[in-house]
Design a protein around this motif. Structure first.
Motif, short mmCIF file in Angstrom:
data_model
loop_
_atom_site.label_atom_id
_atom_site.label_comp_id
_atom_site.label_asym_id
_atom_site.label_seq_id
_atom_site.Cartn_x
_atom_site.Cartn_y
_atom_site.Cartn_z
N ARG A 31 1.35 5.10 -4.55
CA ARG A 31 1.14 3.71 -4.96
C ARG A 31 -0.31 3.50 -5.39
N ARG A 32 -1.26 4.13 -4.70
CA ARG A 32 -2.66 3.99 -5.10
C ARG A 32 -2.88 4.53 -6.51
N VAL A 33 -2.21 5.65 -6.83
CA VAL A 33 -2.33 6.20 -8.18
C VAL A 33 -1.77 5.23 -9.21
N LEU A 34 -0.62 4.65 -8.93
CA LEU A 34 0.00 3.72 -9.87
C LEU A 34 -0.89 2.51 -10.13
N GLU A 35 -1.50 1.97 -9.08
CA GLU A 35 -2.37 0.81 -9.25
C GLU A 35 -3.65 1.18 -10.00
N TRP A 36 -4.16 2.37 -9.73
CA TRP A 36 -5.36 2.87 -10.43
C TRP A 36 -5.08 3.00 -11.92
N MET A 37 -3.92 3.56 -12.26
CA MET A 37 -3.59 3.74 -13.66
C MET A 37 -3.32 2.39 -14.34
N ALA A 38 -2.60 1.52 -13.64
CA ALA A 38 -2.31 0.20 -14.21
C ALA A 38 -3.57 -0.64 -14.34
N GLY A 39 -4.58 -0.34 -13.53
CA GLY A 39 -5.81 -1.13 -13.52
C GLY A 39 -6.77 -0.84 -14.65
N GLY A 40 -6.40 0.01 -15.59
CA GLY A 40 -7.27 0.24 -16.74
C GLY A 40 -7.37 1.66 -17.23
N LEU A 41 -6.69 2.61 -16.55
CA LEU A 41 -6.83 4.00 -16.96
C LEU A 41 -6.23 4.26 -18.34
N ARG A 99 6.67 -4.31 -7.16
CA ARG A 99 5.54 -4.37 -6.23
C ARG A 99 5.91 -5.01 -4.88
N GLY A 100 6.77 -6.01 -4.91
CA GLY A 100 7.08 -6.74 -3.69
C GLY A 100 7.75 -5.92 -2.61
N PHE A 101 8.41 -4.83 -3.00
CA PHE A 101 9.10 -4.05 -1.96
C PHE A 101 8.59 -2.60 -1.84
N LEU A 102 7.60 -2.22 -2.63
CA LEU A 102 7.04 -0.87 -2.51
C LEU A 102 6.05 -0.82 -1.34
N PRO A 103 5.82 0.37 -0.78
CA PRO A 103 4.82 0.48 0.28
C PRO A 103 3.44 0.08 -0.24
N PRO A 104 2.62 -0.56 0.58
CA PRO A 104 1.30 -1.01 0.11
C PRO A 104 0.39 0.17 -0.21
N PRO A 105 -0.58 -0.04 -1.09
CA PRO A 105 -1.45 1.07 -1.50
C PRO A 105 -2.17 1.76 -0.34
N GLU A 106 -2.57 0.98 0.66
CA GLU A 106 -3.32 1.61 1.77
C GLU A 106 -2.45 2.55 2.59
N GLU A 107 -1.12 2.46 2.42
CA GLU A 107 -0.22 3.34 3.15
C GLU A 107 0.44 4.39 2.27
N SER A 108 0.19 4.35 0.97
CA SER A 108 0.91 5.22 0.04
C SER A 108 -0.03 5.76 -1.04
N ALA A 109 -0.28 7.06 -1.02
CA ALA A 109 -1.12 7.66 -2.06
C ALA A 109 -0.50 7.53 -3.45
#
Length: 431
Positions: free
Chosen positions: A312-322, A300-310
């Motif tokens: 990454r947004r998918v990965l956080e969405w899935m990790a968040g409870g999917l 997470r510390g070196f990946l592009p932030p979610p607001e800049e990377s679709a």
């Protein structure tokens, strides 16, 4: 055609079709994506009844664009073999790609799946599926307003179609159709097409476990008050673009064609131990999700932030409870099976098996892509760690369901015949 087409290739093919059939075909820009890409619609025929065909609503399901071009060609030539394909009786409208932004992030999927025997590994390394709130058909359910969704709503209000067909492609299993209302007479030609093309029909599906099921592989949306019969997250399905034609008496058919087929999809016999199978699949999706998330935590510390990377947004969405949402959704089935109230078939378990295996693979493919692109010195070791899991999961998926590739021209022909069957029923029924 034995490979999928890029968005640019589809647009160019549509222009050539309009040139070959002057006066019969029209191509126009009907909207603009979030990133400024054009949304194009090809129309063929001049009849009073309108059929609306939506290609590539999901960017990781590219077969619909090939199908749309094949359908347009048949209607323009007048060889659709059904009154619904008569250009004097119906106007066919093809949205060539509903999600061009997402499709740009799936660029490479065409080459990755070309050839006689594509692999799941190559597919999941290039496929991209956005978060639910960024999927044009589904975003309204999430109270998300996308210009692509609004374009489709506007077209439905303009055309008032008797039939909308949304062209999807499932990674593995068999073919099936979901309808927002019954289409009497549809099941027979649908089954005939699948049999002629040697594609299994999916008996039971994860998307519509509790929908009406008037025939194998045909699922009809339950009444609006029956929210308990909907999959988790789809309680507000009435807001989706699928249900919009109902305002004008129209029906939507969601047509799924498998990329890889499994004979288990067409096995209606009772599963020998459904309770144990469901518990195992729940563990499979949770464990796979946890393993991908463990690598994500380190990166997470070196990946592009979610607001800049679709991705990454998918990965956080899935990790968040999917993963847990998917696994938990099967617990009622397991309880009912244990109590003897529900007897699940081998085909139904096969459908859930596909979901359990594909969720971690979708996430792993995206994270591998981000790790490949990262200049951080720790990225290669994390990539190697995850790739070992990813490759093993792909091999297990292929072996467990005895998957075999369905050539693109067969996928497209199956969808073409299914859409023509649905249109014939809708036009004949005077919807």
């Amino acid at each position: 055609m034995d490979r999928y087409l890029t968005v640019a290739e589809v647009s160019a093919a549509a222009r050539r079709l309009v040139s070959r059939y002057p006066g019969a075909g029209r191509l126009r820009r009907v909207g603009t994506s979030r990133a400024g890409r054009p949304l194009e619609m090809l129309s063929v025929g001049h009849g009073p009844a309108h059929v609306l065909v939506v290609a590539r609503p999901h960017p990781d399901e590219p077969v619909g664009a090939v199908t749309a071009l094949a359908l347009a060609e048949r209607v323009a030539r007048g060889d659709g073999h059904t009154p619904a394909a008569d250009p004097a009786r119906a106007t066919w409208n093809f949205v060539l790609c509903l999600d061009p932004d997402g499709s740009a992030l799936s660029e490479g999927i065409e080459a990755a799946t070309a050839g006689p025997a594509p692999s799941l590994e190559r597919y999941f390394r290039t496929a991209f599926r956005p978060v639910a709130a960024e999927q044009p058909e589904w975003a309204p359910i999430e109270s998300s307003r996308l210009p692509e969704s609004q374009t489709l709503f506007d077209l439905i209000d303009e055309l008032r179609p008797v039939l909308q067909c949304s062209l999807h492609g499932i990674e593995a299993g068999g073919t099936f159709a979901q309808l927002t209302d019954d289409l009497p007479g549809f099941a027979t030609p649908f089954h005939t097409a699948a049999a002629d093309l040697s594609v299994p029909v999916q008996h039971g599906t994860f998307d519509a476990l509790y929908w009406e099921n008037p025939a194998p592989g045909v699922h009809v949306l339950p009444p609006p008050e029956s929210t308990g019969r909907l999959a988790a997250g789809s309680e507000h399905i009435g807001r989706s673009t699928w249900c919009a034609p109902q305002r004008y008496g129209g029906v939507t058919a969601i047509v799924e064609a498998p990329m890889w087929a499994s004979a288990l999809a067409d096995a209606p016999s009772p599963h020998p131990d459904a309770v144990r199978a469901l518990r195992g699949l729940s563990r499979l999706v949770r464990d796979g999700g946890e393993q991908v998330t463990a690598v994500l935590d380190k990166a997470r510390g070196f990946l592009p932030p979610p607001e800049e990377s679709a991705p990454r947004r998918v990965l956080e969405w899935m990790a968040g409870g999917l993963y847990d949402l998917v696994a938990d959704s099967w617990q009622p089935l397991a309880r009912q099976a244990a109590e003897g109230a529900e007897r699940l078939t081998t085909a139904q378990v096969c459908a859930l098996d596909v979901v359990a295996r594909r969720q971690p693979l979708r996430a792993a493919g995206l994270l591998l892509r981000l790790l490949t692109d990262s200049p951080d010195p720790s990225a290669p070791a994390l990539h190697a760690e995850l790739h070992g899991l990813f490759r093993g999961w792909c091999e297990d998926f292929t072996r467990a369901l005895a998957l075999h590739w369905v050539p693109v021209h067969i996928q497209a022909e199956l969808q073409t015949r299914t859409v023509l069957a649905a249109a014939g029923c809708a036009v004949r029924g005077g919807r």
